[in-house]
Design a protein around this motif. Structure first.
Motif, PDB file in Angstrom:
ATOM      1  N   GLN A 171       1.031  -1.271   0.084  1.00 20.91           N
ATOM      2  CA  GLN A 171       0.002   0.022   0.039  1.00 20.91           C
ATOM      3  C   GLN A 171       0.723   1.243  -0.110  1.00 20.91           C
ATOM      4  OE1 GLN A 171       0.571  -1.977   2.616  1.00 20.91           O
ATOM      5  NE2 GLN A 171       0.648  -0.876   4.442  1.00 20.91           N
ATOM      6  N   ARG A 172       2.097   1.123   0.148  1.00 20.03           N
ATOM      7  CA  ARG A 172       2.912   2.395   0.159  1.00 20.03           C
ATOM      8  C   ARG A 172       3.847   2.329  -1.037  1.00 20.03           C
ATOM      9  NH1 ARG A 172       2.898   0.566   5.417  1.00 20.03           N
ATOM     10  NH2 ARG A 172       4.551  -1.149   5.063  1.00 20.03           N
ATOM     11  N   GLU A 179       5.854  -0.043  -2.323  1.00 16.11           N
ATOM     12  CA  GLU A 179       7.164  -0.412  -1.914  1.00 16.11           C
ATOM     13  C   GLU A 179       7.005  -1.974  -2.341  1.00 16.11           C
ATOM     14  OE1 GLU A 179       8.058   0.426   2.038  1.00 16.11           O
ATOM     15  OE2 GLU A 179       8.166   2.653   1.790  1.00 16.11           O
ATOM     16  N   GLU A 185      -2.817   2.931  -3.804  1.00 10.77           N
ATOM     17  CA  GLU A 185      -3.399   3.966  -3.124  1.00 10.77           C
ATOM     18  C   GLU A 185      -4.702   3.391  -2.525  1.00 10.77           C
ATOM     19  OE1 GLU A 185      -5.573   8.427  -4.388  1.00 10.77           O
ATOM     20  OE2 GLU A 185      -3.871   7.279  -5.559  1.00 10.77           O
ATOM     21  N   ASN A 207      -4.140   1.672   0.618  1.00  7.70           N
ATOM     22  CA  ASN A 207      -3.627   2.701   1.769  1.00  7.70           C
ATOM     23  C   ASN A 207      -4.948   3.412   2.307  1.00  7.70           C
ATOM     24  OD1 ASN A 207      -1.442   3.955   3.109  1.00  7.70           O
ATOM     25  ND2 ASN A 207      -1.766   5.628   2.038  1.00  7.70           N
ATOM     26  N   GLU A 217       0.699   1.062  11.808  1.00 14.65           N
ATOM     27  CA  GLU A 217       0.598   0.835  10.408  1.00 14.65           C
ATOM     28  C   GLU A 217       1.813   0.420   9.698  1.00 14.65           C
ATOM     29  OE1 GLU A 217      -0.935   3.498   7.062  1.00 14.65           O
ATOM     30  OE2 GLU A 217      -2.283   3.902   8.892  1.00 14.65           O
ATOM     31  N   SER A 218       3.034   0.746  10.422  1.00 13.98           N
ATOM     32  CA  SER A 218       4.209   0.229   9.712  1.00 13.98           C
ATOM     33  C   SER A 218       4.526  -1.309   9.411  1.00 13.98           C
ATOM     34  CB  SER A 218       5.688   0.587  10.174  1.00 13.98           C
ATOM     35  OG  SER A 218       5.863   0.231  11.387  1.00 13.98           O
ATOM     36  N   HIS A 246       1.516  -4.768   5.373  1.00 14.08           N
ATOM     37  CA  HIS A 246       1.772  -4.880   3.903  1.00 14.08           C
ATOM     38  C   HIS A 246       0.503  -5.620   3.472  1.00 14.08           C
ATOM     39  CE1 HIS A 246       6.135  -3.962   4.638  1.00 14.08           C
ATOM     40  NE2 HIS A 246       6.115  -4.720   5.721  1.00 14.08           N
TER      41      HIS A 246
END
Length: 188
Positions: A32-33, A35, A97, A100, A111-112, A115
């Motif tokens: 979602q980032r 990455e 997006e 996210n 949230e970190s 994934h």
């Protein structure tokens, strides 16, 4: 008699081997980032996994809420060496997006650790779920919904399925936390 006994022992070994942990196939997808996350990136850390999609009108919101509740309990017990990986079963809709925005709807403690993955075809994820998690993913031809399994999977530091649990109804939060603790103790 010795042949029968040898056959019995070989059969038992094969049965016990089949019941053990099963390693999943390598993957590399976008979260979602935006990455890339791969199985290799997760090696050395236990992780929880599941299958969801963002426009789900049935099981996914409660499952995501339940996963956040597990994370709350992990945080309450001071456990922070884990990841949460959710594979989208509707990757054509669920771009980074959208994923996210979906995650922001839930009160996740960190949230970190999350994934939410996309960047593959629906045929791919249907096969991947079946082959690696013994789970199903199938489009509902009469709607925009995707039918899929509702399990949570605890993965060990080597990317093997250590256990699976109900992720929708009666979620065994304490059992999941204890099992994750055991995996962390084994890796020390």
């Amino acid at each position: 008699m010795k042949k029968i006994m040898a056959f019995g022992i070989v059969s038992l070994v094969l049965l016990l081997t089949a019941c053990g942990n099963s390693a999943i196939e390598d993957f590399s997808h976008t979260d979602q980032r935006g990455e890339e996350l791969s199985l290799e990136n997760l090696k050395g850390t236990p992780w929880l996994s599941t299958f969801v999609f963002t426009n789900c009108t049935t099981v996914c919101p409660p499952m995501t809420f339940n996963m956040a509740s597990i994370q709350e309990e992990l945080a309450a017990q001071g456990i922070d060496q884990y990841k949460i990986v959710a594979f989208s079963v509707d990757p054509a809709v669920d771009d980074p997006e959208v994923l996210n925005d979906y995650l922001k709807k839930f009160n996740v403690p960190d949230e970190s650790k999350w994934h939410l993955l996309t960047g593959y075809s629906q045929d791919y994820i249907a096969e991947y779920a079946k082959d690696n998690f013994k789970s199903f993913v199938k489009n509902d031809p009469s709607s925009d919904q995707v039918v899929h399994g509702t399990s949570f999977y605890l993965m060990d530091k080597n990317g093997e399925v250590a256990n699976n649990y109900d992720g929708y109804g009666d979620v065994p939060v304490e059992e999941i936390v204890e099992d994750l603790k055991e995996l962390l103790d084994e890796s020390e």
